[in-house]
Design a protein around this motif. Structure first.
Motif, PDB file in Angstrom:
ATOM      1  N   ASP A   1      17.089  10.059  56.057  1.00 47.44           N
ATOM      2  CA  ASP A   1      17.087  10.683  54.736  1.00 47.44           C
ATOM      3  C   ASP A   1      16.464  12.070  54.839  1.00 47.44           C
ATOM      4  N   ALA A   2      16.233  12.699  53.695  1.00 47.81           N
ATOM      5  CA  ALA A   2      15.657  14.045  53.687  1.00 47.81           C
ATOM      6  C   ALA A   2      14.264  14.066  54.312  1.00 47.81           C
ATOM      7  N   SER A   3      13.506  12.990  54.135  1.00 45.42           N
ATOM      8  CA  SER A   3      12.179  12.908  54.750  1.00 45.42           C
ATOM      9  C   SER A   3      12.293  12.948  56.274  1.00 45.42           C
ATOM     10  N   GLY A   4      13.284  12.262  56.798  1.00 46.96           N
ATOM     11  CA  GLY A   4      13.489  12.254  58.241  1.00 46.96           C
ATOM     12  C   GLY A   4      13.893  13.618  58.770  1.00 46.96           C
ATOM     13  N   ASP A   5      14.733  14.322  58.021  1.00 47.41           N
ATOM     14  CA  ASP A   5      15.128  15.674  58.440  1.00 47.41           C
ATOM     15  C   ASP A   5      13.907  16.571  58.566  1.00 47.41           C
ATOM     16  N   ARG A   6      13.010  16.466  57.592  1.00 49.19           N
ATOM     17  CA  ARG A   6      11.811  17.298  57.622  1.00 49.19           C
ATOM     18  C   ARG A   6      10.870  16.865  58.742  1.00 49.19           C
ATOM     19  N   LEU A   7      10.716  15.563  58.940  1.00 47.81           N
ATOM     20  CA  LEU A   7       9.824  15.079  59.991  1.00 47.81           C
ATOM     21  C   LEU A   7      10.305  15.538  61.363  1.00 47.81           C
ATOM     22  N   ARG A   8      11.593  15.464  61.602  1.00 48.26           N
ATOM     23  CA  ARG A   8      12.132  15.924  62.893  1.00 48.26           C
ATOM     24  C   ARG A   8      11.888  17.420  63.077  1.00 48.26           C
ATOM     25  N   GLN A   9      11.981  18.173  61.987  1.00 48.91           N
ATOM     26  CA  GLN A   9      11.697  19.606  62.054  1.00 48.91           C
ATOM     27  C   GLN A   9      10.221  19.835  62.343  1.00 48.91           C
ATOM     28  N   TRP A  10       9.352  19.062  61.730  1.00 47.52           N
ATOM     29  CA  TRP A  10       7.913  19.173  61.996  1.00 47.52           C
ATOM     30  C   TRP A  10       7.609  18.931  63.471  1.00 47.52           C
ATOM     31  N   LEU A  11       8.265  17.926  64.048  1.00 47.28           N
ATOM     32  CA  LEU A  11       7.971  17.548  65.433  1.00 47.28           C
ATOM     33  C   LEU A  11       8.691  18.429  66.445  1.00 47.28           C
ATOM     34  N   GLY A  12       9.715  19.129  65.998  1.00 47.86           N
ATOM     35  CA  GLY A  12      10.475  19.969  66.915  1.00 47.86           C
ATOM     36  C   GLY A  12      11.347  19.164  67.855  1.00 47.86           C
ATOM     37  N   VAL A  13      11.919  18.059  67.358  1.00 51.36           N
ATOM     38  CA  VAL A  13      12.770  17.217  68.194  1.00 51.36           C
ATOM     39  C   VAL A  13      14.153  17.104  67.577  1.00 51.36           C
ATOM     40  N   THR A  14      15.131  16.836  68.410  1.00 51.44           N
ATOM     41  CA  THR A  14      16.492  16.641  67.941  1.00 51.44           C
ATOM     42  C   THR A  14      16.662  15.226  67.400  1.00 51.44           C
ATOM     43  N   THR A  15      17.744  15.022  66.681  1.00 56.29           N
ATOM     44  CA  THR A  15      18.056  13.691  66.175  1.00 56.29           C
ATOM     45  C   THR A  15      18.225  12.705  67.330  1.00 56.29           C
TER      46      THR A  15
END
Length: 207
Positions: free
Chosen positions: A66-80
């Motif tokens: 979800d949108a929370s996951g998109d932001r968390l991945r951006q925070w961590l600097g990792v790809t899906t």
């Protein structure tokens, strides 16, 4: 020293995950039904302990889908791809099933209910010993922080602001939900300081 998971640990983990999948501990309290969702492998280097699946995750069976996951991945600097590789990143919510929402509860609140309190005491202590390679644990949201951090400040803001005192094992984070946009705008130090640090530590753990 890093310990590597052996075949017996993998078999034991598989058996344990089957028990998790068949768990009925909170069934009578889950209006939307039972669907435990976790992502765990003994080889994982990073562990994310979040709150509980939302309705969208309950429907898809994919954590942070979800949108929370998109932001968390951006925070961590990792790809899906990295995020959903259980051999790199494990995800173990405080509650494995969608707890339901406040809608229609008569409590005058919005959003999802808290994680069921029975879940973490039942399963976390059984799963954690298998994660022998984990170098970094991310505590996302107040429920994970209250459960795992001793002598923490009273508020989430203070806890996250003092993230250095919980290292090197833990990093407390706010929930990446769009509902926290105001919090993020009021705390620019989070992106300027903590996210820089966390991306470096995530990259080191996964290297």
């Amino acid at each position: 020293m890093i310990l590597y998971a052996n075949s017996k640990a993998v078999v034991d983990m598989a058996s344990l995950l089957t028990q998790v999948k068949n768990c009925q501990l909170c069934a009578s309290s889950l209006v939307d039904g039972v669907r435990p969702v976790v992502q765990i492998d003994p080889q994982a280097k990073i562990l994310i302990i979040g709150q509980a699946p939302g309705r969208k995750v309950h429907q898809s069976g994919i954590l942070f889908n979800d949108a929370s996951g998109d932001r968390l991945r951006q925070w961590l600097g990792v790809t899906t791809e990295v995020f959903y590789d259980a051999k790199q990143i494990a995800i173990m919510p405080m509650g494995f099933c969608f707890p339901g929402s406040y809608a229609g509860s008569g409590k005058g609140k919005s959003g999802d209910l808290p994680p069921r309190p029975e879940c973490a005491p039942k399963w976390h202590g059984l799963l954690l010993p298998h994660l022998v390679n984990v170098q970094l644990i991310l505590l996302v949201g107040q429920y994970a922080q209250q459960y795992y951090l001793t002598h923490k400040p009273k508020t989430l803001t203070e806890t996250v602001q003092q993230w250095r005192m919980f290292g090197p094992r833990y990093i407390p984070l706010p929930h990446p939900s769009p509902r926290n946009n105001i919090w993020l705008s009021r705390n620019p130090w989070f992106e300027a300081e903590l996210l820089t640090d966390i991306r470096q530590r995530v990259a080191m753990a996964l290297a």
